[in-house]
Write a protein that holds these residues in place. Structure first.
Motif, PDB file in Angstrom:
ATOM      1  N   GLN A  45      36.421  40.315  48.959  1.00 39.13           N
ATOM      2  CA  GLN A  45      37.521  40.776  48.102  1.00 39.13           C
ATOM      3  C   GLN A  45      37.976  42.188  48.435  1.00 39.13           C
ATOM      4  O   GLN A  45      39.017  42.616  47.982  1.00 39.13           O
ATOM      5  N   SER A  93      40.521  30.527  42.249  1.00 41.35           N
ATOM      6  CA  SER A  93      40.884  31.366  41.105  1.00 41.35           C
ATOM      7  C   SER A  93      41.970  30.755  40.234  1.00 41.35           C
ATOM      8  O   SER A  93      42.081  31.094  39.069  1.00 41.35           O
ATOM      9  N   GLU A 138      42.974  40.325  47.665  1.00 43.72           N
ATOM     10  CA  GLU A 138      43.513  41.024  46.490  1.00 43.72           C
ATOM     11  C   GLU A 138      43.358  40.181  45.226  1.00 43.72           C
ATOM     12  O   GLU A 138      42.998  40.680  44.162  1.00 43.72           O
ATOM     13  N   VAL A 139      43.676  38.890  45.361  1.00 42.02           N
ATOM     14  CA  VAL A 139      43.569  37.987  44.205  1.00 42.02           C
ATOM     15  C   VAL A 139      42.102  37.846  43.794  1.00 42.02           C
ATOM     16  O   VAL A 139      41.755  37.921  42.618  1.00 42.02           O
ATOM     17  N   LYS A 149      39.693  39.913  44.272  1.00 40.77           N
ATOM     18  CA  LYS A 149      39.144  41.174  43.765  1.00 40.77           C
ATOM     19  C   LYS A 149      39.257  41.227  42.241  1.00 40.77           C
ATOM     20  O   LYS A 149      38.304  41.536  41.534  1.00 40.77           O
ATOM     21  N   GLN A 150      40.424  40.896  41.758  1.00 41.28           N
ATOM     22  CA  GLN A 150      40.647  40.879  40.309  1.00 41.28           C
ATOM     23  C   GLN A 150      39.833  39.785  39.642  1.00 41.28           C
ATOM     24  O   GLN A 150      39.277  39.983  38.567  1.00 41.28           O
ATOM     25  N   TYR A 151      39.782  38.645  40.311  1.00 38.83           N
ATOM     26  CA  TYR A 151      39.121  37.477  39.722  1.00 38.83           C
ATOM     27  C   TYR A 151      37.619  37.702  39.548  1.00 38.83           C
ATOM     28  O   TYR A 151      37.091  37.549  38.449  1.00 38.83           O
ATOM     29  N   ALA A 180      35.869  40.368  39.518  1.00 38.31           N
ATOM     30  CA  ALA A 180      35.526  41.502  38.648  1.00 38.31           C
ATOM     31  C   ALA A 180      35.477  41.080  37.184  1.00 38.31           C
ATOM     32  O   ALA A 180      34.797  41.703  36.368  1.00 38.31           O
ATOM     33  N   ALA A 181      36.169  40.012  36.852  1.00 38.45           N
ATOM     34  CA  ALA A 181      36.199  39.545  35.466  1.00 38.45           C
ATOM     35  C   ALA A 181      34.881  38.887  35.052  1.00 38.45           C
ATOM     36  O   ALA A 181      34.632  38.710  33.863  1.00 38.45           O
TER      37      ALA A 181
END
Ligand code: NI
Length: 193
Positions: free
Chosen positions: A41, A63, A109-110, A112-114, A116-117
Motif C-alpha cells: 500500500q 476493497s 493508494e486505495v 492504503k486507506q482500506y 488502515a481502517a
C-alpha cells in the motif's frame, strides 16, 4: 492369510494413519503458499522472504467487496488486537496480510486507506493481473470477476479464507474468520509459539 483377514488387519492401520496426531497443524503438508513479489500500500515491492521468521495471517479479498471482506477483516483484526492485549509478544510474531483479487481497482493508494481502517499493522498487497493470478493459484484461492456490472462497477467472486502460515511460510491452519474476537485470538495463540 485370506483377503478378508488381511483387510481387517490393515483397515485400522490405514484409518489411524488418516488422523492427525494431536497438536499437529491441520494444514501441515498442504500444497499452499510459496514465493511472491507484490506491491504494498506504500508502493514498495514486498516479497514473501521479508516475512521470514514471522507467522503470516493471509486473507484474499478486494476493497470494493460490499459485505463479506470488510466483515471478515474486521473480525480477524479484532482477534489480533485482542491477542495483542492478552499476549503482546505472541501477537507481534504475526504479520497480517491482505492480498487483493481486484488489482485493477485496488491500487496502492486505495489499499492504503482500506487496510488502515482495520489494523495499523495490516499490509495490503496488489500487483499486475498476472502477478495476482499467480499468487492466488499458489495460495489455492479461487476468484473470478462476476458476470454483469460495468467496467468500473463489478463484483468479484472469491474464496473466503483466512490462513495462518508459519515462520517458513508453511501452511498451518485456517482461522475461523466468522468467530468472535475471543475465538480468533485463541486460535491464533494456539498455533503461534
Ligand atoms: Ni469479499
Amino acid at each position: 492369510m485370506n483377503k478378508a483377514f488381511l483387510a481387517a488387519l490393515l483397515f485400522p492401520l490405514l484409518f489411524a494413519a488418516c488422523e492427525a496426531p494431536p497438536g499437529e497443524a491441520p494444514l501441515a503438508g498442504a500444497k499452499m503458499g510459496g514465493p511472491f513479489t507484490l506491491t504494498s500500500q506504500t508502493g514498495a515491492k514486498v516479497s514473501d522472504t521479508q516475512f521470514a521468521g514471522q507467522y503470516r495471517l493471509i486473507y484474499f479479498g478486494y476493497s470494493y467487496c460490499p459485505d463479506v471482506c470488510p466483515v471478515d477483516l474486521q473480525k480477524l483484526m479484532q482477534g489480533l488486537s485482542l491477542l495483542e492485549k492478552q499476549d503482546a509478544a505472541k501477537a507481534k510474531k504475526i504479520q497480517p496480510i491482505f492480498i487483493t483479487v481486484d488489482p485493477k481497482r485496488d491500487t496502492p493508494e486505495v489499499l492504503k486507506q482500506y487496510v488502515a481502517a482495520f489494523h495499523p499493522r495490516l499490509i495490503g498487497l496488489t500487483g499486475s493481473e498476472a502477478e495476482i493470478a499467480a499468487v492466488a493459484k499458489e495460495y489455492a484461492i479461487y476468484y473470478r470477476k462476476a458476470d454483469g456490472g460495468s467496467a468500473d462497477a463489478y463484483l468479484v467472486d472469491h474464496a473466503r479464507q483466512a490462513t495462518l502460515f508459519g515462520p517458513k511460510g508453511e501452511p498451518i491452519a485456517l482461522i475461523p474468520q466468522e468467530g468472535t474476537p475471543q475465538e480468533i485470538a485463541a486460535e491464533l495463540a494456539k498455533w503461534v509459539s
